[in-house]
Structures are given as structure tokens and as C-alpha cells.
Design a protein around this motif. Structure first.
Motif, PDB file in Angstrom:
ATOM      1  N   ILE A  27       0.858  -1.197   0.000  1.00  0.00           N
ATOM      2  CA  ILE A  27       0.000   0.000   0.000  1.00  0.00           C
ATOM      3  C   ILE A  27       0.888   1.239   0.000  1.00  0.00           C
ATOM      4  CG2 ILE A  27      -1.641   1.349   1.369  1.00  0.00           C
ATOM      5  CD1 ILE A  27      -2.737  -1.302   2.419  1.00  0.00           C
ATOM      6  N   ILE A  28       0.573   2.179  -0.889  1.00  0.00           N
ATOM      7  CA  ILE A  28       1.344   3.426  -0.962  1.00  0.00           C
ATOM      8  C   ILE A  28       0.364   4.595  -1.089  1.00  0.00           C
ATOM      9  CG2 ILE A  28       3.147   4.713  -2.180  1.00  0.00           C
ATOM     10  CD1 ILE A  28       2.780   1.302  -3.482  1.00  0.00           C
ATOM     11  N   GLY A  29       0.490   5.585  -0.208  1.00  0.00           N
ATOM     12  CA  GLY A  29      -0.343   6.786  -0.294  1.00  0.00           C
ATOM     13  C   GLY A  29       0.281   7.824  -1.207  1.00  0.00           C
ATOM     14  N   VAL A  30      -0.547   8.570  -1.936  1.00  0.00           N
ATOM     15  CA  VAL A  30      -0.039   9.630  -2.813  1.00  0.00           C
ATOM     16  C   VAL A  30      -0.864  10.900  -2.572  1.00  0.00           C
ATOM     17  CG1 VAL A  30       0.647  10.252  -5.137  1.00  0.00           C
ATOM     18  CG2 VAL A  30       0.446   7.841  -4.531  1.00  0.00           C
ATOM     19  N   PRO A  31      -0.425  11.753  -1.638  1.00  0.00           N
ATOM     20  CA  PRO A  31      -1.217  12.925  -1.240  1.00  0.00           C
ATOM     21  C   PRO A  31      -1.095  14.099  -2.205  1.00  0.00           C
ATOM     22  CG  PRO A  31       0.773  12.810   0.081  1.00  0.00           C
ATOM     23  CD  PRO A  31       0.801  11.612  -0.847  1.00  0.00           C
ATOM     24  N   MET A  32      -1.366  13.869  -3.461  1.00  0.00           N
ATOM     25  CA  MET A  32      -1.259  14.917  -4.481  1.00  0.00           C
ATOM     26  C   MET A  32      -2.647  15.363  -4.912  1.00  0.00           C
ATOM     27  SD  MET A  32       0.482  14.517  -8.273  1.00  0.00           S
ATOM     28  CE  MET A  32       0.077  15.646  -9.623  1.00  0.00           C
ATOM     29  N   ASP A  33      -2.886  16.669  -4.975  1.00  0.00           N
ATOM     30  CA  ASP A  33      -4.207  17.159  -5.380  1.00  0.00           C
ATOM     31  C   ASP A  33      -4.148  18.509  -6.073  1.00  0.00           C
ATOM     32  OD1 ASP A  33      -3.651  18.865  -3.292  1.00  0.00           O
ATOM     33  OD2 ASP A  33      -5.417  18.385  -2.111  1.00  0.00           O
ATOM     34  N   PHE A  34      -3.058  18.847  -6.705  1.00  0.00           N
ATOM     35  CA  PHE A  34      -2.961  20.239  -7.165  1.00  0.00           C
ATOM     36  C   PHE A  34      -3.334  20.525  -8.607  1.00  0.00           C
ATOM     37  CE2 PHE A  34       1.408  18.949  -7.904  1.00  0.00           C
ATOM     38  CZ  PHE A  34       1.740  18.252  -6.770  1.00  0.00           C
ATOM     39  N   THR A  35      -3.765  19.547  -9.381  1.00  0.00           N
ATOM     40  CA  THR A  35      -4.287  19.913 -10.710  1.00  0.00           C
ATOM     41  C   THR A  35      -5.809  19.965 -10.731  1.00  0.00           C
ATOM     42  OG1 THR A  35      -4.644  17.783 -11.827  1.00  0.00           O
ATOM     43  CG2 THR A  35      -2.370  18.549 -11.675  1.00  0.00           C
ATOM     44  N   VAL A  36      -6.438  19.731  -9.588  1.00  0.00           N
ATOM     45  CA  VAL A  36      -7.905  19.713  -9.574  1.00  0.00           C
ATOM     46  C   VAL A  36      -8.469  21.120  -9.722  1.00  0.00           C
ATOM     47  CG1 VAL A  36      -7.964  17.667  -8.153  1.00  0.00           C
ATOM     48  CG2 VAL A  36      -8.104  19.896  -7.082  1.00  0.00           C
ATOM     49  N   SER A  37      -9.606  21.213 -10.431  1.00  0.00           N
ATOM     50  CA  SER A  37     -10.183  22.528 -10.700  1.00  0.00           C
ATOM     51  C   SER A  37     -11.334  22.871  -9.783  1.00  0.00           C
ATOM     52  CB  SER A  37     -10.670  22.588 -12.149  1.00  0.00           C
ATOM     53  OG  SER A  37     -11.486  21.473 -12.430  1.00  0.00           O
ATOM     54  N   PHE A  38     -11.964  21.876  -9.167  1.00  0.00           N
ATOM     55  CA  PHE A  38     -13.171  22.174  -8.391  1.00  0.00           C
ATOM     56  C   PHE A  38     -12.851  22.354  -6.909  1.00  0.00           C
ATOM     57  CE2 PHE A  38     -17.613  20.967  -6.948  1.00  0.00           C
ATOM     58  CZ  PHE A  38     -18.198  22.103  -7.435  1.00  0.00           C
ATOM     59  N   ARG A  39     -12.529  21.274  -6.212  1.00  0.00           N
ATOM     60  CA  ARG A  39     -12.266  21.367  -4.781  1.00  0.00           C
ATOM     61  C   ARG A  39     -11.093  20.505  -4.388  1.00  0.00           C
ATOM     62  NH1 ARG A  39     -18.264  20.480  -2.348  1.00  0.00           N
ATOM     63  NH2 ARG A  39     -17.669  18.364  -2.900  1.00  0.00           N
ATOM     64  N   PRO A  40      -9.948  21.116  -4.035  1.00  0.00           N
ATOM     65  CA  PRO A  40      -8.813  20.310  -3.585  1.00  0.00           C
ATOM     66  C   PRO A  40      -9.117  19.687  -2.218  1.00  0.00           C
ATOM     67  CG  PRO A  40      -8.350  22.637  -3.292  1.00  0.00           C
ATOM     68  CD  PRO A  40      -9.690  22.556  -3.953  1.00  0.00           C
ATOM     69  N   GLY A  41      -8.262  18.791  -1.754  1.00  0.00           N
ATOM     70  CA  GLY A  41      -8.471  18.157  -0.443  1.00  0.00           C
ATOM     71  C   GLY A  41      -8.185  16.665  -0.433  1.00  0.00           C
ATOM     72  N   THR A  42      -7.955  16.066  -1.605  1.00  0.00           N
ATOM     73  CA  THR A  42      -7.712  14.621  -1.626  1.00  0.00           C
ATOM     74  C   THR A  42      -6.331  14.278  -1.078  1.00  0.00           C
ATOM     75  OG1 THR A  42      -6.847  14.643  -3.885  1.00  0.00           O
ATOM     76  CG2 THR A  42      -9.200  14.313  -3.642  1.00  0.00           C
ATOM     77  N   ARG A  43      -5.484  15.272  -0.842  1.00  0.00           N
ATOM     78  CA  ARG A  43      -4.176  14.971  -0.256  1.00  0.00           C
ATOM     79  C   ARG A  43      -4.335  14.340   1.131  1.00  0.00           C
ATOM     80  NH1 ARG A  43      -1.384  20.725   0.148  1.00  0.00           N
ATOM     81  NH2 ARG A  43      -2.195  20.759  -1.983  1.00  0.00           N
ATOM     82  N   PHE A  44      -5.474  14.575   1.769  1.00  0.00           N
ATOM     83  CA  PHE A  44      -5.695  14.001   3.088  1.00  0.00           C
ATOM     84  C   PHE A  44      -6.324  12.599   3.024  1.00  0.00           C
ATOM     85  CE2 PHE A  44      -6.063  18.667   3.537  1.00  0.00           C
ATOM     86  CZ  PHE A  44      -4.879  18.870   4.234  1.00  0.00           C
ATOM     87  N   GLY A  45      -6.582  12.133   1.793  1.00  0.00           N
ATOM     88  CA  GLY A  45      -7.237  10.829   1.623  1.00  0.00           C
ATOM     89  C   GLY A  45      -6.475   9.650   2.198  1.00  0.00           C
ATOM     90  N   PRO A  46      -5.196   9.448   1.823  1.00  0.00           N
ATOM     91  CA  PRO A  46      -4.490   8.250   2.290  1.00  0.00           C
ATOM     92  C   PRO A  46      -4.469   8.131   3.814  1.00  0.00           C
ATOM     93  CG  PRO A  46      -3.236   9.346   0.562  1.00  0.00           C
ATOM     94  CD  PRO A  46      -4.385  10.247   0.887  1.00  0.00           C
ATOM     95  N   LYS A  47      -4.160   9.232   4.486  1.00  0.00           N
ATOM     96  CA  LYS A  47      -4.101   9.219   5.947  1.00  0.00           C
ATOM     97  C   LYS A  47      -5.443   8.813   6.541  1.00  0.00           C
ATOM     98  CE  LYS A  47      -2.487  12.069   9.763  1.00  0.00           C
ATOM     99  NZ  LYS A  47      -1.295  11.224   9.920  1.00  0.00           N
ATOM    100  N   LYS A  48      -6.516   9.382   6.011  1.00  0.00           N
ATOM    101  CA  LYS A  48      -7.851   9.142   6.567  1.00  0.00           C
ATOM    102  C   LYS A  48      -8.322   7.720   6.291  1.00  0.00           C
ATOM    103  CE  LYS A  48     -10.734  11.468   9.026  1.00  0.00           C
ATOM    104  NZ  LYS A  48     -10.278  12.343  10.120  1.00  0.00           N
ATOM    105  N   ILE A  49      -7.985   7.198   5.125  1.00  0.00           N
ATOM    106  CA  ILE A  49      -8.401   5.822   4.822  1.00  0.00           C
ATOM    107  C   ILE A  49      -7.728   4.854   5.787  1.00  0.00           C
ATOM    108  CG2 ILE A  49      -8.315   3.979   3.087  1.00  0.00           C
ATOM    109  CD1 ILE A  49      -8.478   6.211   0.931  1.00  0.00           C
ATOM    110  N   ARG A  50      -6.453   5.099   6.061  1.00  0.00           N
ATOM    111  CA  ARG A  50      -5.767   4.233   7.034  1.00  0.00           C
ATOM    112  C   ARG A  50      -6.431   4.331   8.402  1.00  0.00           C
ATOM    113  NH1 ARG A  50      -1.034   6.479   4.297  1.00  0.00           N
ATOM    114  NH2 ARG A  50       0.101   4.805   3.228  1.00  0.00           N
ATOM    115  N   GLU A  51      -6.691   5.551   8.846  1.00  0.00           N
ATOM    116  CA  GLU A  51      -7.361   5.732  10.133  1.00  0.00           C
ATOM    117  C   GLU A  51      -8.700   5.000  10.156  1.00  0.00           C
ATOM    118  OE1 GLU A  51      -6.035  10.278  10.865  1.00  0.00           O
ATOM    119  OE2 GLU A  51      -7.979   9.733  11.711  1.00  0.00           O
ATOM    120  N   ALA A  52      -9.464   5.179   9.070  1.00  0.00           N
ATOM    121  CA  ALA A  52     -10.802   4.575   9.009  1.00  0.00           C
ATOM    122  C   ALA A  52     -10.739   3.060   9.064  1.00  0.00           C
ATOM    123  CB  ALA A  52     -11.521   5.038   7.745  1.00  0.00           C
ATOM    124  N   SER A  53      -9.644   2.482   8.589  1.00  0.00           N
ATOM    125  CA  SER A  53      -9.567   1.012   8.559  1.00  0.00           C
ATOM    126  C   SER A  53      -9.699   0.429   9.969  1.00  0.00           C
ATOM    127  CB  SER A  53      -8.273   0.554   7.887  1.00  0.00           C
ATOM    128  OG  SER A  53      -7.144   0.808   8.700  1.00  0.00           O
TER     129      SER A  53
END
Lengths: 287, 287, 287, 287, 287, 287
Positions: A27-53
């Protein structure tokens, strides 16, 4: 008895093993979200998915099997130079190649969808007949977006230039521009709006071929997965996606990513929990 | 090249045209919410729906058509004297009449449901055989509410006094008092709880008649549309309402409103996105 | 010492009657949440469910009947010593016994699931053939959890030690450890994942037997009920649970609890509204 | 017809006494918010302030005294016909007059600021030399607002037409239009921006005169009181307002209102807690 | 009377004038936020600040003057290619130069702090003796950040390479690495932590020189301005910053930016309101 | 170059060192919150404070020093049996004793305030002349609370039974019952409401004595620290507490805890950031 007996840490995915060498999947997290045009924030996804597990059990009712005896390793997150797209993609590609070279199945947690591009470029080098299975609300098949060739909105188009013709299968697509659907008609397999029915029908075509699955969480309706950057009403339910995922074990998956989980807009954390549950089923299925 | 080449504004609905005269349909916001008893906040609906429209594509996968070549104009919001119900309703009615006099199809964005009353009073003057199609979780058929004749909870009753008997069709109603259902039995067509099945069955009865559609977003389950003032569990899904809306193009719609979008309770903005998507399909259907 | 000694008053449920003596059923809140491991907050459930009930009508479209003429009393909340599990459970049991002694049907609002244990211990003393109907995402059948015998994760196991073998029916379970499903196979009736279909099939087995229904709101998918402590994606819809509840009137219910509503994570309040609606249907069904 | 005809009960303020007759002061909630132009929501203020009071102690460190032995009664909320301004104001005025006739000091919890108008009209009938002490971020001295004479933005102007010239003292005003400050110069005492310093200086002028204090919570900076309808940065701190309130016991207060608490925008609930604390100090001070 | 008499639009800053040519100052939004490392979201700043301006009056109590007769134009937002830093900065620079060439004073609303760099490069071309006044919690004086030369954390360092030595004044800085403070000691004027006192002292040094003011909203404490990407506790109050801003009219400001407003984390919207209020005072001061 | 070169983990406090043996101070999280009566949620405090630390620099402007060369170790969180108060306290005490036996200075992150009790019992065994410095909004000096001797509301009373008379100094207390202040008058040093002024005055009395500092984050006003379980308006500012903390390096601190950070109610995360900043200053001060 050690001084650390009562202490614990929860920074890795539930039941991740300590030994890298014996691990089959990584498993590898990739907290990149800077080409998005609508709403950034997916950089926090990997951390949160691990926590949620840790809000889930290691046992799956669906598979009647457990994570306990599955050999997977959680390698942490890729260190991204924020704002530098090219260098970021290069690093992500390098990371993917390293794990592939070590004979591992890499599982990436996004981050934005663009990350699939450098990863798949490396996977297809190893598996020239690679088939892409793409779950998403959006086609992501534009040739360029706001003048950029590299964007979350062009990622499947870029990928299509690296895999063989008609080697991409899209499921659940319910948003795009006309150009994308015309392109799909010629070069890919496009199943709009619906997810489960066409996927089940396609299963036998996919078996025994090297598969890379890229799952954008927004294929699920925002009622079930509100924590995403570009929610698109009209998607499938969590029950439906879980039924789809339960078939992954019948396939020859050589790489996987789950992208676009953006925790900030979901106080209930059900998006991260669904992502973690999908991952648990996948990891159990990979064996 | 102009100094403003790199600048843009996003205050109108996606793809709204600049020319009023050639427009067939007109979008008008009505930020009124002061007769509601549970949770105010729908005054922010029109603004948020317009903003959300930029999170969508102009092309519809459902209709295989685009907003690009549809002639509609976004007239902005009605200027409401907050707290003065009678004057507000009078102004709303005047605005509706002006656009009808100009031969336009008015599309109103609420705001609370009471706004439908002054609008429909004007539409029925032009189309005496007007049929009302009403999507809602609540019957809104009380004769008075907390002693008031004019309220979001009485709006369909007031309307029923202006259209011909049995010229109202309700879909999805799952809340009301006994009195309302008895009234419906005598004077309207009531289809409780379900939306898609009865609507499809009724389609041929509705064709070729002048229709006004009033769609309260709470007809959809609060899982899919949490941003509303009086959420009522047990509604239809976003997929279902989108399928219903895809039939609107077969009908002779002479006026429309979409009411009760209240953005504050929905951090994910999926309610506004769903409303904007419904509107996009409607506008494409109207041609 | 009076029957109300451990109770204090907050608002009462919609249409609750003033007269205790003529009441057939009694609503009691239990704001206990301190054995939970994931996210506390269900202590605010009872208060919020009562508040939410005022967002509903007293009339039910589903039952074509009203709360108006139903004889039920709202006794307020049990006064809990926070942090003291044993004393809390003892008080809850005492309260249950008092109302049973008075010939009432007790309806408890949680609070965490552990509260069902002391209640059912008292109910089974009165009805030795008691059958438990259990709606939940989680099996709650562990023998111990984090070293504790008394926990929200062990509550059905503890209960199983007090009712006759095979007298528990579980619906909708989609999370647990292997041990729990093995235990269920031997001692209970387990219907995993699905809710409506197995429940309808089981209806005739349940009729005319003394039933205690314990409904954990997380049996519903977190899209429809995000306000809960341990959300588990993949559950049923609000329409489905409401259809299930509409059959309760065919059964001989002698006790009921609805647990794990945690309002903080649900700005839209749809979880409390759904809970209040379930309760309204139940109260109408009990007559 | 009884004095409680327009009132209904929710929870009561901390330590409110059961006996109306022996009470010196009366708390009355007024959940009216429909003339506001920016953000409605103050209708939930009274309920939340009462709830928040249970997060405080009955003892005040500031006053070294307790609520325990203070004789005050909580009469519940005024039953408001939503959307009907004139009838609402009439009812509020009637309620105020009833309590004044009974020799009570009425303490109103808003709700929007307009409610002060009908109250003060009744208070000044009883105390013709009545002095108004006004804490607010906004002057509220317009002659009309959006064409309306009765609005939260005109309330002090309307009041000024009923009290003697120069009998209004404003503190903390940091927002208004030029016209309002010119009017103030001629007819009232205006202390802009600052609160504590001018109030302390004015104390001796206010002593021994019949005072009505109207405190709009937005006089406090939105950092300390974010839960309000029209936040205006640049206000005083919570420490400062509490120091001001500690002087109230030196004054002859014959009526009081605390308005514009709007709980929805304040997840921390510190606005309601501050309001409840101000009220506690006031009630202790009134004896 | 026109058909549009009752309709309005709120997409420009309060009281912005229609005529570009006669305008002295120009407002331009820059929704760029993709080099940030902590929490993106400032792309929504410009839109929200404009919206918030309608929650204010056009008259300022502080300045005893009004926006009404100030000649400023709101040019909308710069159209940014998301994810492409270099092209974005180039476009921003071009926009700045165009307005400077037209003899206007440009006022930019961020967006992230990096936007100041291309702007100031153009301003200093026009005013070689340009002085930079920098309000911020962070020094932003690193030479590179995560390997990048162009970042929100290096912006003042980049700027320092274009203005004359000792021509930058920093106020309120309370976060940085050692290297930055050493650099400041040699090349700029650094006033750590405090804002008002050092600014007042420095006023006479700044008068009559061409000034560019860059104000990062996080110079204010997150209690007063929580809606920002990198909150740093220990800052000044809103009263303090407003007092500082009231002195701007004594200075020769030739350019200005207000950056790092990130609305998502501030439900109360007080950050945007404070930003709009600062802007109002500035615009009144510029005349 | 290793395969993990681009990967990182952020589960420990910023700049925590890898080597336990050479560490002088140890950070330990205690996610316990089950005796609280108002709002649970502090169990998420330790995790969030660690995360927030990465939003800060390792260098302190206040101390002109850096965390980089400070020898401290982050031991993770204590594994708590949820709902079992006695066993939890026993484990916490054991952990404290183990680190004290190893010659370390333990720094605990709560969790609820009750955790200080078992810790201090162990610290005072090692340092019989131990002085307690207590920053808090609440006295926590009750003898029992809701019938319980062990509660967050009794913790300082329990502690007072283990340290010498007059060896506790309270700062900032602005809430309690009369009994607590009478007890303080006899047995401790009580400085109500104010924090900085009395602390500075007391500094010389505290020097060279073994000190345990227990800092409840609610000593700070909820404007600056809204993320806490029992917010009490009227506290000090973040600037003030940081100034107080800057003096800690002059004292002989042998143990420390920072409790009651509850992240859920603070979307801006400024409470966790303030806590992390206090911790950074403390760690730098401890050397």
C-alpha cells in the motif's frame, strides 16, 4: 514485559505486516491534489483511509475470510513537491517501478486521479497486454483541460496512449463532454451510468488477463461517498460497489489505485470507511 | 486582445446566454424563506445552484445533448422585502407575469415552496387548462397552518383553488395530515411515497397539455439531498429523479420551479449539484 | 421511593400523553455512551430524537393512522452516573423492571447498544420464551472486547446467555469477527447483509411469540443514517427499513429499543428524523 | 384566557424556580427571525441558550453568589405565527404587558432584534422616563430598510420614537449608514466601537433611573460569538462584556433582552454559553 | 419601468462602479492555491470576500466616509490553469502589468501568497523605489521549500531579490525557520509577533514612498480569522488590524494584495467579513 | 538509495527522536474520555495534536531556539479499556511510573482531566515536595460529582489529598461551585479568572521546586480554543498563554500534562495547533 506494552500506533492500514520482503502487495499513499479545478483536499485521503480502517473488522462477512493472514505491507506516503506536477509524477512513477521491480503488486491511495498516469506507464512496461478497468463518474478522456495535457480530467486519455486499443473498460461514467464519448466509441469500452450489471457481464472477458483497476470513489453516489472533490449525483450505492469488489478475487490484478477520497466534506467519515472496506475486500481477494 | 481576456465571472447558470430577446426560457431566483416553521435557509438556494452548475459539464450523457446551443437567459434574483409576505408574493407574481407576457417559459429557483403560488396564479391566467405536476415529500394541502392561509404548508391547497378540479398530480408524497389526503382524494391525483413508477404510468395523460411542474427537492431522500429545510426520510434516489426528469422533454412545460434547496446543512454540496443537474436536463429538454 | 426517581424531564416525544396510568407504552431515554471504542456521542441521541419528532406529522401515510389517539407516555431520561458502567446498567435494569411491573411496554432510546442487556434481562424474567429480533450492522456477539465482558461489542452474546437457544434473529449483519459468525451458526439465526427479504420470510415464525426488538440504527447505510458511532457502509435504505417497520404491528412486541443514534456527525439531522419516524410507526402499530 | 396562552414549554433555564407567583423576574423566549436580510436562524436561540445553561455552574466566581436562591421563572417561548410580522409583534407586546402588569421584570431571549420594539413600547407605558441601554455592533437606527418600517435594522429608530429624547445610550456600534449616526448625534447618546470604557464612564448617569437593556450578542466580536446572524468583526472580547455585565447589579433594570444568538454557525456552542453566562450574571445581579 | 427592476446580481464587490475608465483602483481575484503544503482552499477566497461585502454597510464608522463615491472597478477573477505554476504566474503578472499600464492601482484578492511575486515584479518595474509592507504570521523568506524555488513559503525571499535592500518591512511574523530570521536581519526590517505598535512607529518612515502592501490574513489570530490555510495561534485581534488599516489612507499605496482567505474552515464567515471590511477601509482610504 | 526514500510517516510529534534511551522527555497520549458529563471527544486529542505539529515550524520565534536538537521521544498512546475507569487509571499510573523509573520527564496528552490523578500519584512518590501548577477554567475541586469520587470534576481534589497542603497553585479558574472555592481558600492557592499577571507574580515562589504542570486547554477562551469538551467563555487569549509558557524554561518541571483537547468541534484545528505550539515551547524549554 516491556515499557511499551500498553502503547500502540495506528499509522498503517489495519493488519499491515511488518515484513516488506515476504509481502505480496504494497500500500502506498499519494497525497497529491494540485491539478484539480473544483475542490482540492484529496491529499488528506491516504491518511484518513488508514485511520478509518481501524473502524472495521479484519474479517469480511462478504468473503468469509480475514486480513489477518494476508501478506501486505504499508509503505507510507510518497513525498510530493507541492505545486510541481512534472516532478511529482516522475517520483510517483519511480516509486511504482521500484515496487514492480521487487515483484510486488502496488496498491495506491490517492490523491487526485492524475496519479494513475505515471503508475500505469510503469505497469504497462512490465505487462504489455495490460487491461485497464476504470470505475468513475467522469470519463477523464479529454485531450487537454484548461490548456493542460496533464490533468485529472485527461488522465484516462493519456493512459489510452500507452495501452493497446480497446484495452480500457469504463464503468459508471455519467459525466463528460461529447468529445470524450466519441473517443471512447472508437478506442475503449464505455458503459455509461450503470456499474454492476455491465461489470458482471464483462467479467469473463477480463479473466486471466493482466488487469490494472483504477477506482475513483466518485463512481459511487455522493450520498454514499460525499467526501470527494467532484461529486456527481446519480451514482451507484455502497452495496452495489461492494458486490462488484467481491468479484475482484476472480481476476488477475497486477496493480490498483483508489483515488479522489477527500475527507473534509464528510463529517461522518463514511467515504473513508467505504474506501477502507473496498481495500479490505481487495486485499483479502489478492490473498 | 483585451485587458479582460484572462478574467471571468460565474454568477449566472452554466452556459446562460447573453441575449434576453432570443431566449426561450428564463431562470429567475427567488431567495424567500420567511414563512417556514422548521429551518430557514432556502434563501441561499438560487445562488448556490448557480455556483454548483459550474461543477457540471454542459453535455448530458443522459440526453446525448448539450446546453451549449440552448437559448436561455439568467435574469438574476428577485429583490424581496424580507419579512413582508404579501408584498413579496405580489412582486414574484409581477415578475412571472412580465416574463409570460414576453412569451418566455419562466423557471424559478427557490426559496421556499410558497413562491409557487403567485407564479402559478399568473401562469393559469395565460393557460386556463393548466395542469400542475407536483413532486414533493409533503402534501402542502392544508387549508391553513399556524393560523396562516399563506404558508409553505398550504401552497398546493391555495393553488388548487385556482386550477381546474383534478388538474393537480402529486408524486412521492410521504408526509401530511389526514385532512390533506382526504382533500386530495376529492380534488387531485395523489400518488403517495413512490415517484418513478406512477409518473411513468401517468405520462400519456400529461402529454400535450400545458404543464407547470413544481419540484420540491425534498421529494428525494435526505441521503441524496440533505440540504433542505424539512427533510423527510424514505424518499427516492438521485438516479430515480434523474430518470423521471429525462422524460420532461416529452411534455409541454410552460413553467417550472425547483424549491427548498437549503445549502447550509450540506457541506458536500450534493443537493445543489443535484438541483443544477435536474435543471441542466430540463433546459436541454426544453430545447 | 417513586418510579420516576431516576428520571428527569426534557422535551417529550411528539403527541406523548400526560397520563401515565392509562398509557400502554412508555418511552425512556438512556444517554449512556462510555464503553464505545470508536466515536462517543450517542448520549445526545434521546434528546435529539424527541426534538426531531416535531419535524414530523402525527399522521402516517404508511399506516393511514395517527399518533393522536395512541396512549403512550414519555418518561424522560434515565439519570446515569457517567463512567460507572456497572451502576449504570443496574439503574437501567431497575427502570425497565419498574415499568414491566406496571404492565407497560417499555421503549428505550439509546445511547449505546450495551443498554439492551440489563433491559432484556428483566424482560426475559417476565417472558421466559422471549424472542429477540436484532437489526444491526454488527453482530455484537463477541465473548469479550478489549478484555471487557460488558461492552457494546458483546451485548448480544451476553443476551444470548439469558434467552433460550435459537431465540435470537439477526438481520442486516455485515461486520464481525469469525468467532461471532461461528457462534451464531450454533446458537442463533443469522441473516447477513440483507434486511427486508429475510425479515419478510421470517415473519410467520415470529408471530404470536413475545418479541423484544433491538434496532441499532447503523443497520441502515450511513448514507441514510450518518449520525451513528460506528458507521458501516453497505446497509439498507431508509425506504427499506420503513417497509420493515410497517410490519411490526403484526407482531406481539413486549419491549423495544432503538440505539446508537449519535447526532453530532449529521448536520442534516436525517438520522434523528429517521429514528423518530421509525418510532412513530412503531407507536402507531402498538395501538 | 390565561397569561400562559401564547407560551409553550421547552427545557427551562438552569435553576429556574417552579413558582410563578413568587418570581421577581421572568425569562421568555421569542423564536422570531423572519425580517432578517442576511442569515436567519436566531429562532433556535432561546432553546440553545437554555440548553447551554446546563454547561455552566449555578455559582458565579465573578459575583461570589449563586442562582440557587434567586427567584426567577422560565415561562417558555412565545408561540409565533411564522411569516406574519404584525401579528407576531402584537403577541410579543401582549406577553410583555401581561408580565409587567403582574409586577415582574421580563427578560426576553431572541430571536431577532425587532422583538425589542413591541416589548419596549409596553415597558415605556409603565415607566415614562425609561432609559434604553443598547449594546450592539449595528446602530439599527434607519428610518426604513428595504422599504420596510419594521425591521431588525430600524428597531432602535422605532424605539426612539417612543422614549424621551436623549434617553437611548448606544455602546459598541461599529456599523451603520451615515444617516444613523447623524440621527444619533441629535437624539441619542452614541459611543462607537468601544464598550467597556464608555459604559463605565456613563454608569453614574444611568443609576437610579428605570433602565431597559437590550443586548445584541454581536456587540461581542465574532471570534467570541460566531453564532449570530450578522457578524461584524472588530468587537469586544467575552472578558470585556462579562466585566460590563458585572456592573448591571448597580442599576435599576426594569426589563432586558438578549437577542440575535443564532446557534447553527457555531459548532463549539460558545455563543450560547456566553449568552447563558451573561444571563446568569444578570439574574444573580437582579437578586 | 423595466422588466428587470426587481432583479439584482451580487457578483462584484459592494459598490463597485460600472465604468472601468474612470476607476482609480481595480479589484482582481486570483483563485490560485496549488503550491500550498498544508491545506488548500484559498481558491474560493475572492468569491467569498465579494459575497461577504454585502454583509457590510458602504459607510465606515472608522473613517466617517463611504464607498459610495469611490471610483473602483471589480474586474472579476484571473483565469488560472490549475496545476501549472509557471503559466499561472505569468498570466497574473500580465494582468498586473495591464492595469498598471492603464494607470490603475491594482488590488488583488488571493488565493495563495505566491501570487504576490509576479505582481510585485511588475509593480517594481514601474516604481523602482518600491517599498513592501508585509503583514503575515509567517516570514515566507526561505530560499526554497520542498526543493521548489516558487512556493508560498519563499515568496518574500523571491520578492526581496527584486526590490532594493532594506525595502521590505515585516509585521506580526511569529513563525519561520532560523535561516529566515538571519536573512531578515541582513536584508529587511523584521518586527516579530507584534503588529500595531511597530507599525505605528514605522509610519513616518513609510510616508511619501511608493508602497505595495501585502496582507496575509493569517497575521490575525485564527480566533478572528479561522478561514485560512496555515493558521498560527498567537496573532493580533480584528480590532488591532482594523486600527492598523485605518492608517493606510496616510500612505502612498500603489498596489495591494490580501491573500490566504480560505472560506471552507469558517462556517461563521467572519474571516471573509474581516477581509471585506479591511478592503472597504482600504478603498475608502484610497479615495 | 533505498526504495523508501520518497516515503514518510507522520504519526509522531514533530522532530521526535528515534532513540528512547538518550531521550530526556517522553510524550505519551492518553485517549480516555469516558467520565465526562458534557461532551466526550477528547480521546481524539493526542492524535490530532501530533498531526497539528506538522503545521508548525521546528524553530520558535519566541525562544529563538529549535526542536531539532532537543532529545525527546514519542511513545505513542496508552491502550485504554474503554468504559473501565479503574483499570484505565491503573494502566496510566503504571505507564507514568515506568517512565519515571527510567529517569524520564513524562509529558502526557489527554484525554480528559481525570488522567492527571494516577500520573501525579506516581510523580509525588518520586518527588514528595511536588508542587502542582494548574491552569484551567474549572476548579475541579469537588469532593464527588454525580456520586462519583473519580471524575474530571474532582481530579484536583483527589490530587490535593496526595500532595502537601498549599502545594497547588490554580490559575485562570472562572467556574466552580462555592464549596470548591472555600476548599481552595484553606488548602491551595487560587487565582481566579486571570492567568498571566498572577503567574508572573508567583514565578519566584515556584522556582527551584519540583513542579508538575497540568494545563487544561479550556483555560484559554473558547474563541482561541473552541475544540474542548467544556468551553467556558471569559478566558485568556492565545498570546497570553504563549507568554506564560515562555517562562516554563525557568522552572524545574518534572512532569506535565495538557488535557481536554477535543478536535471535533473545531474545523479550523486552531485548538490542536495551539496545543502543539505550547508543547513545542515546552519541549524547547526543557532542553
Amino acid at each position: 514485559m516491556s515499557i511499551f506494552d500498553h502503547l500502540y500506533n495506528q499509522d498503517r492500514f489495519l493488519e499491515a505486516k511488518d515484513d516488506y520482503n515476504s509481502a505480496k502487495t504494497i500500500i502506498i499513499g499519494v497525497p497529491m491534489d494540485f491539478t484539480v479545478s473544483f475542490r482540492p483536499g484529496t491529499r488528506f485521503g491516504p491518511k484518513k483511509i488508514r485511520e478509518a480502517s481501524y473502524g472495521l473488522e479484519n474479517y469480511s462477512v462478504y468473503a468469509d475470510d480475514s486480513l489477518e493472514n494476508k501478506m501486505f505491507f504499508d509503505a507510507g506516503d510518497v513525498d510530493i513537491p507541492f505545486g510541481n506536477v512534472e516532478k511529482s509524477l516522475e517520483i510517483i512513477g519511480d516509486v511504482a517501478r521500484d515496487f514492480l521491480d521487487d515483484g510486488k503488486i502496488p496498491i495506491f491511495l490517492g490523491g487526485e486521479h492524475l496519479i494513475s498516469y505515471p503508475i500505469i506507464k510503469k505497469v504497462v512496461e512490465k505487462y504489455p497486454d495490460l487491461v485497464i478497468v476504470h470505475f468513475d463518474a467522469h470519463a477523464d478522456l479529454r485531450d487537454s483541460y484548461l490548456g493542460e495535457k496533464l490533468s485529472h480530467a485527461t488522465v484516462l486519455r493519456r493512459i489510452s496512449e500507452h495501452v493497446k486499443d480497446k484495452h480500457i473498460y469504463h464503468f459508471g461514467i455519467r459525466s463528460g463532454v461529447k468529445e470524450e464519448f466519441l473517443y471512447a466509441k472508437q478506442h475503449t469500452h464505455m458503459f455509461p451510468i450503470e456499474v454492476k450489471t455491465p461489470f458482471i457481464k464483462t467479467l469473463k472477458d477480463l479473466k486471466n488477463r493482466p488487469l490494472y483497476i483504477t477506482l475513483d470513489i466518485d463512481v459511487v453516489d455522493p450520498a454514499f461517498a460525499p467526501g470527494t472533490g467532484t461529486p456527481e449525483p446519480g451514482g451507484c450505492s455502497s452495496q452495489e460497489i461492494l458486490e462488484v469488489v467481491s468479484h475482484f478475487k476472480e481476476l488477475n490484478i497486477v496493480g490498483f489505485d483508489l483515488v479522489e477520497v477527500s475527507p473534509a466534506n464528510d463529517l461522518s467519515e463514511r467515504t473513508s470507511l467505504l474506501a477502507a472496506k473496498i481495500l479490505r475486500e481487495l486485499l483479502i481477494g489478492l490473498g
